[in-house]
Scaffold this active site. Structure first.
Site, short mmCIF file in Angstrom:
data_model
loop_
_atom_site.label_atom_id
_atom_site.label_comp_id
_atom_site.label_asym_id
_atom_site.label_seq_id
_atom_site.Cartn_x
_atom_site.Cartn_y
_atom_site.Cartn_z
N ALA A 284 -13.74 -10.27 -22.98
CA ALA A 284 -13.49 -9.01 -22.29
C ALA A 284 -14.38 -8.89 -21.04
CB ALA A 284 -13.73 -7.84 -23.24
N PRO A 285 -13.83 -8.37 -19.94
CA PRO A 285 -12.50 -7.76 -19.77
C PRO A 285 -11.39 -8.72 -19.38
CG PRO A 285 -13.79 -7.41 -17.80
CD PRO A 285 -14.69 -8.16 -18.75
N GLY A 286 -11.65 -10.04 -19.40
CA GLY A 286 -10.56 -11.00 -19.25
C GLY A 286 -10.47 -11.74 -17.95
N GLY A 287 -11.41 -11.55 -17.03
CA GLY A 287 -11.32 -12.21 -15.74
C GLY A 287 -11.30 -13.72 -15.84
N LYS A 288 -12.16 -14.28 -16.70
CA LYS A 288 -12.23 -15.74 -16.81
C LYS A 288 -11.10 -16.28 -17.66
CE LYS A 288 -17.23 -15.68 -16.10
NZ LYS A 288 -17.38 -14.21 -16.12
N ASP A 354 -19.10 -17.36 -22.39
CA ASP A 354 -19.73 -16.48 -21.40
C ASP A 354 -20.55 -15.48 -22.22
OD1 ASP A 354 -20.43 -15.10 -19.16
OD2 ASP A 354 -18.44 -14.31 -18.73
N CYS A 407 -24.59 -14.23 -16.83
CA CYS A 407 -24.81 -13.58 -15.53
C CYS A 407 -26.26 -13.10 -15.44
CB CYS A 407 -23.83 -12.43 -15.32
SG CYS A 407 -23.88 -11.14 -16.57
#
Length: 462
Positions: A284-288, A354, A407
């Site tokens: 979440a939120p799903g970008g990768k 991640d 990050c």
């Protein structure tokens, strides 16, 4: 001149956005997340788009500069900042931030609206204190007065950039191992400055549905200033924007999504191929996850796993808008995936972890994080990160590729975690690792390590 002009300002002018910013500062001090507090405060405020922008800039800016603003309160006031009534302290931050950091706000407006807010919102008795302190700030500013800087490098950096002292001390320690003596301090100052920049708006073009050239042309025709991002083949930076981005050309059609340039760097490290089974373990939120689907031409199987079913709804919504039919969402604890799905043992050719982290690479994006993260909170994350890494190994196919990404810029969460994993599993191969530092020109701080398992990867689709 500013004192005289203040008397002519309409008492109703500009109170709305400043009231919202004040409310957000109070909420964050009480433990709320800044973005959540701002969204809640704006919801019922009835502000114009311009005033919403002002409220956002003022709230986030004052939160970032809290330490620096407190230092001015300590200098100008009779009571130290930390002993001020909290409600008064945050209102003074609203006023001082405008005076020192927002050149487009007339000093008269900054003083007068702050005093009016005090009068109208249960601080009438202290309105003269607000007025006197802000006017003292104006006099100090006019005289060219500045804050006295400490001799100690970490203390000086902490005050100048309004960052926690422990973080500045850590930055200087990391710099000693990362750069030469001549480059260490400039590098640290650059990282610290990046933590206070308003982050740029970066878009990732969806190659399933468009191209960077077509998206750029459509946005340019809509009056938006766009430029490519160096080293980011699918990335575009929006230099000047206005209005709701969901109304911009191509959004509804899934031609692009919002994703920081540093985050766009991560998914390609997996080198995914069409037909493969991929896992995004904390998705979440799903970008990768959607990026992975785009990289394989939406031909394969992408499992987006997250503990939060609510946050997974965003993954599903993003995947649907972008046309990523290969993305499957699963609400589960990534540490327990093998127990819940025993058939997934050695089932994934590519795994992206991640991992949950301190987020120290994204302080510019999350204004309040610098005051929320502590050495103790980081230490509490380390066992979880290690468990997640171990859990991924059982799911990785022979010859498979694992990318561990965060990050954050803290070595304990990054290089030290990977060193521990490799020491416990000498059969693994570290292909590469890289720390990207926050950049004032754009890009969050990100770390990624690429690891391969022994054996031969089965052909895609096997």
């Amino acid at each position: 001149m500013a004192d005289a002009a203040a008397d002519t300002v309409d008492t109703a002018t500009g109170l709305g956005p400043r009231r919202v910013a004040w409310e957000v500062l109070e909420a964050v001090a009480a433990g709320a997340y800044a973005d959540v507090a701002l969204e809640r405060a704006l919801r019922g405020a009835g502000l114009s788009a311009t005033d919403r922008g002002l409220a956002t800039e003022l709230a986030y800016g004052a939160i970032r500069r809290r330490l620096w603003l407190d230092a001015w309160l300590d200098r100008l006031g009779k009571v130290p900042a930390r002993k001020q009534p909290p409600r008064l302290r945050w209102l003074l931050h609203v006023g001082l931030y405008q005076l020192f950091w927002m050149e487009r706000i007339p000093a008269a407006a900054a003083v007068h609206t702050t005093v009016e807010l005090a009068k109208q919102h249960r601080l009438a008795r202290l309105a003269p204190v607000v007025n006197g302190l802000l006017r003292a700030a104006l006099r100090a500013q006019a005289a060219g007065d500045t804050l006295a800087l400490p001799a100690d490098a970490a203390e000086r950096l902490s005050l100048q950039q309004s960052l926690p002292l422990w973080f500045c001390q850590e930055l200087l320690a990391w710099a000693d191992g990362e750069w030469s003596q001549a480059l260490a301090m400039p590098a640290v100052e650059r990282i610290a400055a990046a933590s206070n920049q308003v982050p740029p708006l970066d878009l990732r073009v969806n190659r399933l549905r468009s191209t960077p050239a077509l998206v750029s042309a459509a946005l340019d025709a809509a009056g938006l200033e766009i430029r490519p991002i160096a080293g980011c083949p699918d990335g575009l930076q929006v230099l000047g924007s206005a209005g709701d981005l969901r109304q911009w050309p191509g959004y509804a059609e899934g031609h692009w999504c919002v994703q920081d340039r540093a985050a766009q760097w991560v998914a390609p490290l997996l080198e995914p191929r069409p037909g493969e089974r991929l896992l995004d373990a904390c998705a979440a939120p799903g970008g990768k996850a959607t990026h992975l689907a785009e990289l394989i031409g939406d031909r394969g199987e992408v499992w987006a796993v997250d503990r939060s079913a609510g946050r997974l709804q965003r993954v599903a919504a993003n995947a649907a808008r972008l046309g990523c039919a290969s993305v499957n969402a699963l609400a589960a604890d990534a540490c327990e995936l093998l127990r819940q799905r025993p058939q997934w043992r050695s089932a994934f050719q590519r795994i992206l972890l991640d991992a949950p982290c301190s987020g120290l690479g994204t302080l510019a994006r999350h204004a309040d994080a610098r005051w929320r993260v502590t050495p103790d909170s980081i230490a509490a994350l380390l066992p979880l990160q290690a468990r997640l890494l171990e859990a991924m190994l059982a799911l990785l196919a022979p010859g498979g590729r694992l990318v561990y990404a965060t990050c954050t810029i803290h070595p304990a969460e990054n290089q030290h975690q990977i060193a521990g994993l490799l020491a416990a599993h000498p059969e693994l191969t570290l292909v590469s690792e890289q720390q990207r530092w926050p950049d004032p020109d754009g890009g969050d701080g990100f770390y990624a390590a690429v690891i391969t398992a022994p054996g031969i990867t089965a052909p895609a689709g096997a």
